[in-house]
Motif scaffolding. Structure first.
Motif, PDB file in Angstrom:
ATOM      1  N   TYR A 155       0.826  -1.221   0.000  1.00 42.41           N
ATOM      2  CA  TYR A 155       0.000   0.000   0.000  1.00 42.41           C
ATOM      3  C   TYR A 155       0.857   1.268   0.000  1.00 42.41           C
ATOM      4  N   SER A 156       1.969   1.236   0.731  1.00 39.73           N
ATOM      5  CA  SER A 156       2.739   2.479   0.922  1.00 39.73           C
ATOM      6  C   SER A 156       4.033   2.525   0.111  1.00 39.73           C
ATOM      7  N   SER A 157       4.477   1.366  -0.368  1.00 43.94           N
ATOM      8  CA  SER A 157       5.794   1.241  -1.012  1.00 43.94           C
ATOM      9  C   SER A 157       6.929   1.636  -0.058  1.00 43.94           C
ATOM     10  N   CYS A 158       6.689   1.538   1.220  1.00 38.00           N
ATOM     11  CA  CYS A 158       7.740   1.820   2.209  1.00 38.00           C
ATOM     12  C   CYS A 158       8.376   0.510   2.661  1.00 38.00           C
ATOM     13  N   GLU A 159       9.559   0.658   3.223  1.00 34.61           N
ATOM     14  CA  GLU A 159      10.209  -0.474   3.865  1.00 34.61           C
ATOM     15  C   GLU A 159       9.414  -0.813   5.135  1.00 34.61           C
ATOM     16  N   VAL A 160       9.182  -2.099   5.383  1.00 28.23           N
ATOM     17  CA  VAL A 160       8.465  -2.503   6.605  1.00 28.23           C
ATOM     18  C   VAL A 160       9.221  -3.663   7.245  1.00 28.23           C
ATOM     19  N   TRP A 161       9.514  -3.513   8.519  1.00 25.99           N
ATOM     20  CA  TRP A 161      10.263  -4.544   9.247  1.00 25.99           C
ATOM     21  C   TRP A 161       9.291  -5.391  10.049  1.00 25.99           C
ATOM     22  N   GLN A 162       9.405  -6.709   9.878  1.00 25.14           N
ATOM     23  CA  GLN A 162       8.568  -7.600  10.692  1.00 25.14           C
ATOM     24  C   GLN A 162       9.313  -7.916  11.978  1.00 25.14           C
ATOM     25  N   GLN A 163       8.865  -7.318  13.062  1.00 22.88           N
ATOM     26  CA  GLN A 163       9.516  -7.519  14.372  1.00 22.88           C
ATOM     27  C   GLN A 163       8.460  -7.561  15.466  1.00 22.88           C
ATOM     28  N   ASP A 164       8.805  -8.274  16.532  1.00 23.67           N
ATOM     29  CA  ASP A 164       7.979  -8.325  17.742  1.00 23.67           C
ATOM     30  C   ASP A 164       8.380  -7.137  18.639  1.00 23.67           C
ATOM     31  N   PHE A 165       7.409  -6.417  19.167  1.00 22.89           N
ATOM     32  CA  PHE A 165       7.726  -5.299  20.075  1.00 22.89           C
ATOM     33  C   PHE A 165       8.613  -5.756  21.240  1.00 22.89           C
ATOM     34  N   LEU A 166       8.461  -7.008  21.631  1.00 22.73           N
ATOM     35  CA  LEU A 166       9.210  -7.496  22.798  1.00 22.73           C
ATOM     36  C   LEU A 166      10.613  -7.970  22.436  1.00 22.73           C
ATOM     37  N   LYS A 167      10.928  -7.966  21.128  1.00 25.75           N
ATOM     38  CA  LYS A 167      12.287  -8.366  20.689  1.00 25.75           C
ATOM     39  C   LYS A 167      12.753  -7.406  19.607  1.00 25.75           C
ATOM     40  N   LEU A 168      12.707  -6.141  19.910  1.00 24.68           N
ATOM     41  CA  LEU A 168      13.045  -5.147  18.890  1.00 24.68           C
ATOM     42  C   LEU A 168      14.535  -5.173  18.563  1.00 24.68           C
ATOM     43  N   ASP A 169      14.826  -4.917  17.318  1.00 24.96           N
ATOM     44  CA  ASP A 169      16.210  -4.790  16.877  1.00 24.96           C
ATOM     45  C   ASP A 169      16.258  -3.517  16.019  1.00 24.96           C
ATOM     46  N   LEU A 170      16.583  -2.398  16.666  1.00 25.63           N
ATOM     47  CA  LEU A 170      16.471  -1.102  15.994  1.00 25.63           C
ATOM     48  C   LEU A 170      17.838  -0.423  15.882  1.00 25.63           C
TER      49      LEU A 170
END
Ligand SMILES: C[S@@+](CC[C@H](N)C(=O)[O-])C[C@H]1O[C@@H](n2cnc3c(N)ncnc32)[C@H](O)[C@@H]1O
Length: 215
Positions: A93-108
């Motif tokens: 929908y947005s043509s943006c990059e989207v990261w599949q991550q769990d809020f409880l195991k963030l890797d930012l």
């Protein structure tokens, strides 16, 4: 919540909550794609530097409504969500990059984002983990970066159907933010123009102001 949640409890919380969204991803999109989020966009963007090309994380982006909005304004928006179908939908929908991550195991990445937009998402983090998660968001923001969050408010934590939620009032939520190195910029209740008891949403704009207090 008094009993300490164990690793396996936290896993179940993330898995079941995400399974709920995954099982109704298309219905969720139909039900929310036309939501009027203008007040939240404005509160977030007004607190940010007034230029294009900002680096924005949409935390719990769902199917991508807000990602597309930020991208169309000329910002570099990245989505993050744990629900696989939402990640796919948001990418297309947005043509943006989207990261599949769990809020409880963030890797930012560190010191990377000018702003984080967390619309109706952070309340899925158990209170036991909330300071840690907020500190991870704090680390991923640049100096003076902005965290916008809107959450259903209250004084309850636990399962609401198949989704786990932490419902906090302003004072309590502000304590979590303070412990994590944020200061309050602005807050309001939603929807606009209703008496307080008919405003179940608490929206908060917070600024990265310092290092978090030691635990
Ligand atoms: C109420 S929806 C809000 C979606 C979107 N921000 C909006 O305003 O329409 C909550 C979002 O949080 C995501 N979510 C819930 N728990 C999560 C978890 N543990 N890790 C990653 N995403 C999660 C869901 O997949 C969903 O997209």
């Amino acid at each position: 919540m008094n009993t300490k949640l164990q690793e396996k409890d936290l896993r179940v919380i993330s898995e079941q909550t995400l399974a709920h969204y995954q099982s109704r991803a298309h219905a969720f999109w139909e039900g929310t794609k036309d939501h009027d989020v203008t007040q939240n966009y404005q509160a977030f963007l007004e607190a940010l530097p007034q230029r294009k090309g900002l680096s924005i994380l949409d935390l719990g982006c769902g199917p991508g409504r807000d990602l597309k909005y930020f991208k169309n304004l000329g910002h570099h928006a990245i989505g993050l969500d744990g629900c696989p179908d939402f990640c796919q939908m948001a990418r297309s929908y947005s043509s943006c990059e989207v990261w599949q991550q769990d809020f409880l195991k963030l890797d930012l990445p560190r010191q990377f984002f000018d702003g984080i937009f967390a619309n109706a998402s952070l309340f899925h983090v158990p209170s036991q983990e909330l300071t840690r998660v907020l500190r991870e968001l704090h680390q991923s923001l640049k100096e003076n970066g902005i965290l916008f969050s809107s959450n259903p408010r209250g004084d309850f934590e636990g399962w609401n159907g198949q989704r786990y939620g932490t419902y906090l009032e302003l004072v309590e939520y502000q304590n979590f933010l303070k412990r994590s190195g944020f200061s309050l910029v602005h807050n309001y209740y939603r929807p606009q123009g209703k008496p307080c008891h008919e405003q179940p949403w608490l929206a908060v704009v917070a600024k990265k102001c310092s290092g978090p207090k030691p635990l």
